[in-house]
Design a protein around this motif. Structure first.
Motif, PDB file in Angstrom:
ATOM      1  N   ALA A  25       4.432 -17.683  -2.054  1.00 47.13           N
ATOM      2  CA  ALA A  25       3.192 -17.338  -2.737  1.00 47.13           C
ATOM      3  C   ALA A  25       3.196 -15.853  -3.066  1.00 47.13           C
ATOM      4  O   ALA A  25       3.589 -15.020  -2.252  1.00 47.13           O
ATOM      5  CB  ALA A  25       1.994 -17.690  -1.853  1.00 47.13           C
ATOM      6  N   ALA A  26       2.742 -15.501  -4.263  1.00 47.82           N
ATOM      7  CA  ALA A  26       2.757 -14.110  -4.703  1.00 47.82           C
ATOM      8  C   ALA A  26       1.656 -13.316  -4.016  1.00 47.82           C
ATOM      9  O   ALA A  26       0.476 -13.686  -4.091  1.00 47.82           O
ATOM     10  CB  ALA A  26       2.576 -14.035  -6.217  1.00 47.82           C
ATOM     11  N   PRO A  27       2.004 -12.229  -3.346  1.00 47.25           N
ATOM     12  CA  PRO A  27       0.954 -11.348  -2.816  1.00 47.25           C
ATOM     13  C   PRO A  27       0.287 -10.592  -3.958  1.00 47.25           C
ATOM     14  O   PRO A  27       0.862 -10.421  -5.026  1.00 47.25           O
ATOM     15  CB  PRO A  27       1.725 -10.404  -1.890  1.00 47.25           C
ATOM     16  CG  PRO A  27       3.120 -10.395  -2.423  1.00 47.25           C
ATOM     17  CD  PRO A  27       3.355 -11.742  -3.033  1.00 47.25           C
ATOM     18  N   THR A  28      -0.926 -10.135  -3.706  1.00 46.12           N
ATOM     19  CA  THR A  28      -1.645  -9.387  -4.742  1.00 46.12           C
ATOM     20  C   THR A  28      -1.191  -7.940  -4.821  1.00 46.12           C
ATOM     21  O   THR A  28      -1.355  -7.293  -5.856  1.00 46.12           O
ATOM     22  CB  THR A  28      -3.154  -9.438  -4.488  1.00 46.12           C
ATOM     23  OG1 THR A  28      -3.420  -8.945  -3.168  1.00 46.12           O
ATOM     24  CG2 THR A  28      -3.670 -10.876  -4.607  1.00 46.12           C
ATOM     25  N   ASP A  29      -0.624  -7.424  -3.741  1.00 49.47           N
ATOM     26  CA  ASP A  29      -0.143  -6.042  -3.698  1.00 49.47           C
ATOM     27  C   ASP A  29       1.312  -6.001  -4.173  1.00 49.47           C
ATOM     28  O   ASP A  29       2.187  -6.634  -3.574  1.00 49.47           O
ATOM     29  CB  ASP A  29      -0.256  -5.509  -2.268  1.00 49.47           C
ATOM     30  CG  ASP A  29       0.102  -4.031  -2.147  1.00 49.47           C
ATOM     31  OD1 ASP A  29       0.757  -3.490  -3.055  1.00 49.47           O
ATOM     32  OD2 ASP A  29      -0.278  -3.419  -1.137  1.00 49.47           O
ATOM     33  N   VAL A  30       1.569  -5.262  -5.247  1.00 49.19           N
ATOM     34  CA  VAL A  30       2.926  -5.199  -5.807  1.00 49.19           C
ATOM     35  C   VAL A  30       3.917  -4.651  -4.789  1.00 49.19           C
ATOM     36  O   VAL A  30       5.090  -5.052  -4.765  1.00 49.19           O
ATOM     37  CB  VAL A  30       2.931  -4.364  -7.100  1.00 49.19           C
ATOM     38  CG1 VAL A  30       4.353  -4.184  -7.628  1.00 49.19           C
ATOM     39  CG2 VAL A  30       2.070  -5.027  -8.156  1.00 49.19           C
ATOM     40  N   ALA A  31       3.480  -3.749  -3.932  1.00 43.50           N
ATOM     41  CA  ALA A  31       4.385  -3.198  -2.912  1.00 43.50           C
ATOM     42  C   ALA A  31       4.897  -4.303  -1.992  1.00 43.50           C
ATOM     43  O   ALA A  31       6.045  -4.257  -1.537  1.00 43.50           O
ATOM     44  CB  ALA A  31       3.667  -2.121  -2.105  1.00 43.50           C
ATOM     45  N   GLU A  32       4.061  -5.294  -1.742  1.00 42.67           N
ATOM     46  CA  GLU A  32       4.506  -6.415  -0.906  1.00 42.67           C
ATOM     47  C   GLU A  32       5.541  -7.259  -1.638  1.00 42.67           C
ATOM     48  O   GLU A  32       6.449  -7.822  -1.010  1.00 42.67           O
ATOM     49  CB  GLU A  32       3.305  -7.270  -0.499  1.00 42.67           C
ATOM     50  CG  GLU A  32       2.328  -6.556   0.426  1.00 42.67           C
ATOM     51  CD  GLU A  32       1.177  -7.454   0.831  1.00 42.67           C
ATOM     52  OE1 GLU A  32       1.375  -8.682   0.937  1.00 42.67           O
ATOM     53  OE2 GLU A  32       0.064  -6.940   1.030  1.00 42.67           O
ATOM     54  N   ILE A  33       5.420  -7.367  -2.950  1.00 36.40           N
ATOM     55  CA  ILE A  33       6.433  -8.089  -3.731  1.00 36.40           C
ATOM     56  C   ILE A  33       7.773  -7.381  -3.608  1.00 36.40           C
ATOM     57  O   ILE A  33       8.825  -8.015  -3.440  1.00 36.40           O
ATOM     58  CB  ILE A  33       6.002  -8.202  -5.207  1.00 36.40           C
ATOM     59  CG1 ILE A  33       4.710  -9.005  -5.329  1.00 36.40           C
ATOM     60  CG2 ILE A  33       7.108  -8.862  -6.036  1.00 36.40           C
ATOM     61  CD1 ILE A  33       4.161  -9.087  -6.737  1.00 36.40           C
ATOM     62  N   GLU A  34       7.754  -6.074  -3.682  1.00 32.76           N
ATOM     63  CA  GLU A  34       8.995  -5.302  -3.538  1.00 32.76           C
ATOM     64  C   GLU A  34       9.620  -5.533  -2.164  1.00 32.76           C
ATOM     65  O   GLU A  34      10.839  -5.658  -2.037  1.00 32.76           O
ATOM     66  CB  GLU A  34       8.697  -3.827  -3.768  1.00 32.76           C
ATOM     67  CG  GLU A  34       8.286  -3.507  -5.202  1.00 32.76           C
ATOM     68  CD  GLU A  34       7.784  -2.083  -5.371  1.00 32.76           C
ATOM     69  OE1 GLU A  34       7.492  -1.423  -4.353  1.00 32.76           O
ATOM     70  OE2 GLU A  34       7.664  -1.637  -6.530  1.00 32.76           O
ATOM     71  N   ALA A  35       8.783  -5.607  -1.130  1.00 31.15           N
ATOM     72  CA  ALA A  35       9.303  -5.854   0.215  1.00 31.15           C
ATOM     73  C   ALA A  35       9.930  -7.234   0.321  1.00 31.15           C
ATOM     74  O   ALA A  35      10.984  -7.406   0.948  1.00 31.15           O
ATOM     75  CB  ALA A  35       8.175  -5.699   1.238  1.00 31.15           C
ATOM     76  N   LEU A  36       9.309  -8.244  -0.313  1.00 27.18           N
ATOM     77  CA  LEU A  36       9.878  -9.591  -0.299  1.00 27.18           C
ATOM     78  C   LEU A  36      11.223  -9.625  -1.010  1.00 27.18           C
ATOM     79  O   LEU A  36      12.150 -10.307  -0.572  1.00 27.18           O
ATOM     80  CB  LEU A  36       8.906 -10.569  -0.957  1.00 27.18           C
ATOM     81  CG  LEU A  36       7.607 -10.858  -0.199  1.00 27.18           C
ATOM     82  CD1 LEU A  36       6.682 -11.729  -1.049  1.00 27.18           C
ATOM     83  CD2 LEU A  36       7.876 -11.515   1.141  1.00 27.18           C
ATOM     84  N   ALA A  37      11.334  -8.874  -2.097  1.00 29.26           N
ATOM     85  CA  ALA A  37      12.604  -8.822  -2.816  1.00 29.26           C
ATOM     86  C   ALA A  37      13.707  -8.263  -1.928  1.00 29.26           C
ATOM     87  O   ALA A  37      14.838  -8.761  -1.924  1.00 29.26           O
ATOM     88  CB  ALA A  37      12.453  -7.982  -4.082  1.00 29.26           C
ATOM     89  N   ARG A  38      13.378  -7.247  -1.164  1.00 31.18           N
ATOM     90  CA  ARG A  38      14.381  -6.655  -0.264  1.00 31.18           C
ATOM     91  C   ARG A  38      14.785  -7.623   0.839  1.00 31.18           C
ATOM     92  O   ARG A  38      15.886  -7.521   1.395  1.00 31.18           O
ATOM     93  CB  ARG A  38      13.842  -5.363   0.335  1.00 31.18           C
ATOM     94  CG  ARG A  38      13.734  -4.206  -0.668  1.00 31.18           C
ATOM     95  CD  ARG A  38      13.479  -2.885   0.033  1.00 31.18           C
ATOM     96  NE  ARG A  38      12.187  -2.862   0.702  1.00 31.18           N
ATOM     97  CZ  ARG A  38      11.059  -2.470   0.142  1.00 31.18           C
ATOM     98  NH1 ARG A  38      11.049  -2.068  -1.122  1.00 31.18           N
ATOM     99  NH2 ARG A  38       9.931  -2.459   0.834  1.00 31.18           N
ATOM    100  N   GLN A  39      13.897  -8.571   1.162  1.00 32.80           N
ATOM    101  CA  GLN A  39      14.181  -9.550   2.215  1.00 32.80           C
ATOM    102  C   GLN A  39      14.931 -10.776   1.702  1.00 32.80           C
ATOM    103  O   GLN A  39      15.204 -11.695   2.462  1.00 32.80           O
ATOM    104  CB  GLN A  39      12.870  -9.992   2.870  1.00 32.80           C
ATOM    105  CG  GLN A  39      12.146  -8.875   3.603  1.00 32.80           C
ATOM    106  CD  GLN A  39      10.725  -9.253   3.964  1.00 32.80           C
ATOM    107  OE1 GLN A  39      10.388 -10.438   4.071  1.00 32.80           O
ATOM    108  NE2 GLN A  39       9.874  -8.256   4.167  1.00 32.80           N
ATOM    109  N   GLY A  40      15.235 -10.790   0.400  1.00 32.72           N
ATOM    110  CA  GLY A  40      16.009 -11.896  -0.140  1.00 32.72           C
ATOM    111  C   GLY A  40      15.197 -13.025  -0.728  1.00 32.72           C
ATOM    112  O   GLY A  40      15.771 -14.066  -1.079  1.00 32.72           O
TER     113      GLY A  40
END
Length: 289
Positions: A238-253
Motif C-alpha cells: 500500500a502506498a504511504p502518503t509521505d513520499v519519504a516513506e516511499i523512498e524508504a520502501l524502495a531502498r528495502q526492495g
C-alpha cells in the motif's frame, strides 16, 4: 519504484466511460498498473468478519455496492490503453473453475498484447459468498494452490495434462495461450498463510494493507524453503502518503506501491479524479523515474 492505481473499478469508475478516462490518465501519469477488486455477490447481513477493518465490515459497510467483474472491467479498459498492466487485487481463485479462468485470463492477455496481465489471487474470507455460489469454504487454501498449478499447466504446455485432487484434465488444448506462456501470479493477503503461499508459488506478493512486522520475512523464508529466490518475488505494498516513506520502501526492495483511488474499500483515497491522477504523476511518480 513502480506505482499502481488500486480499487480502480469501484465507485464512479464502475461505469465504462469513467473507467476509460481513469485508465488513460493513469497510463499518461506513469502508473505501471491498474488494479481491480472482486466479489461476485455480497450476501445481505453477512456474519463473516472482514479482516481489514476493526468493524469487521467491508469498506463503508455497504452491502449493495457495485463491484464489476474484474476480468470484464480490465478487458474494457485494455482496449482503450496500450501499456498499463492489468491487475486483479484480488481474484478469489477458489470460487472459479481454474480451466475456465485460465482461458479467460489468457484471452485477456492475448488481446491486450501480451505481458500486461498481473493475476492477483486470494482465498477469500466471505463464507456466505461461497455458500451462495454452491462452493466449499473450508478447503479453499489447498484448492487455490492446486488451481494455480493447473492454470500454469494450461498456459505453458503445448497439450496440457494435469492430475490433482480437485481438478484433472488430460491432453487438452487451451487456446489462445498467453504470448509469454505464463501469467504472473501475485498472491494477496496479510496473513502468515498468505505470505508463505507467496513464497512457495507466487511471482509476487501484495498484502492488502501495510504488512505486520515480520510478514515479508515469512514470505522470504518460505521461498528459500521451497528452493526459490525470494528476491525474484515482486513485492507490492500500500502506498504511504509521505513520499519519504516511499523512498524508504524502495531502498528495502519493494517493487511497487499501490495508490487508492476510492475510499470504498476502507483505505482513504489518495487520488479521486483523473486530474488528481495526472497531478500525482507530476508530483510523485516523476521523482522516481
Amino acid at each position: 519504484m513502480k506505482f499502481g492505481l488500486r480499487y480502480a473499478s469501484l465507485g464512479r469508475y464502475s461505469n465504462g466511460p469513467a473507467a476509460v478516462e481513469l485508465a488513460q490518465a493513469a497510463e499518461a501519469a506513469g502508473f505501471d498498473s491498474i488494479w481491480t477488486v472482486e466479489h461476485v455477490v455480497v450476501p445481505q447481513g453477512y456474519q463473516s468478519r472482514y479482516p481489514y477493518s476493526p468493524s469487521g465490515r467491508m469498506g463503508s459497510g455497504l452491502e449493495d455496492y457495485p463491484i464489476p467483474d474484474p476480468l470484464i472491467w480490465l478487458a474494457y479498459i485494455a482496449s482503450a490503453t496500450r501499456t498499463i498492466k492489468l491487475g486483479t487485487a484480488i481474484l478469489i481463485l477458489p470460487q472459479r473453475n481454474p480451466v475456465v479462468t485460465a482461458k479467460a485470463v489468457a484471452t485477456l492477455d492475448h488481446l491486450a498484447g501480451g505481458g500486461r496481465v498481473l493475476l492477483g489471487i486470494g482465498v477469500g474470507w466471505l463464507a456466505e459468498e461461497f455458500a451462495a455460489l454452491g462452493l466449499p469454504f473450508d478447503d479453499r487454501g489447498p484448492r487455490t494452490d492446486e488451481y494455480v498449478a493447473a492454470m500454469r499447466a494450461l498456459w505453458s504446455q503445448e497439450c496440457a495434462t494435469f492430475k490433482g485432487r480437485f481438478i484433472s484434465f488430460d491432453q487438452v488444448f487451451c487456446r489462445p495461450r498467453p504470448p509469454e506462456r505464463a501469467i504472473p501470479i501475485v498472491v494477496g493477503g496479510d496473513t502468515v498463510t498468505a505470505a508463505r503461499r507467496a513464497g512457495r508459488l507466487g511471482d509476487g506478493y501484495f498484502p492488502a494493507r501495510t504488512p505486520p512486522p515480520g510478514l515479508l520475512d515469512e514470505m522470504r523464508r518460505a521461498a528459500e524453503a521451497a528452493g526459490r529466490d525470494p528476491r525474484a518475488i515482486e513485492i507490492t505494498l500500500a502506498a504511504p502518503t509521505d513520499v519519504a516513506e516511499i523512498e524508504a520502501l524502495a531502498r528495502q526492495g519493494v517493487a511497487r506501491v499501490a495508490v487508492p483511488v476510492s475510499a470504498a474499500a476502507g483505505l482513504p483515497a489518495q487520488v479521486k479524479t483523473p486530474d488528481d491522477v495526472l497531478r500525482y504523476g507530476k508530483d510523485v511518480i516523476a521523482r522516481f523515474r
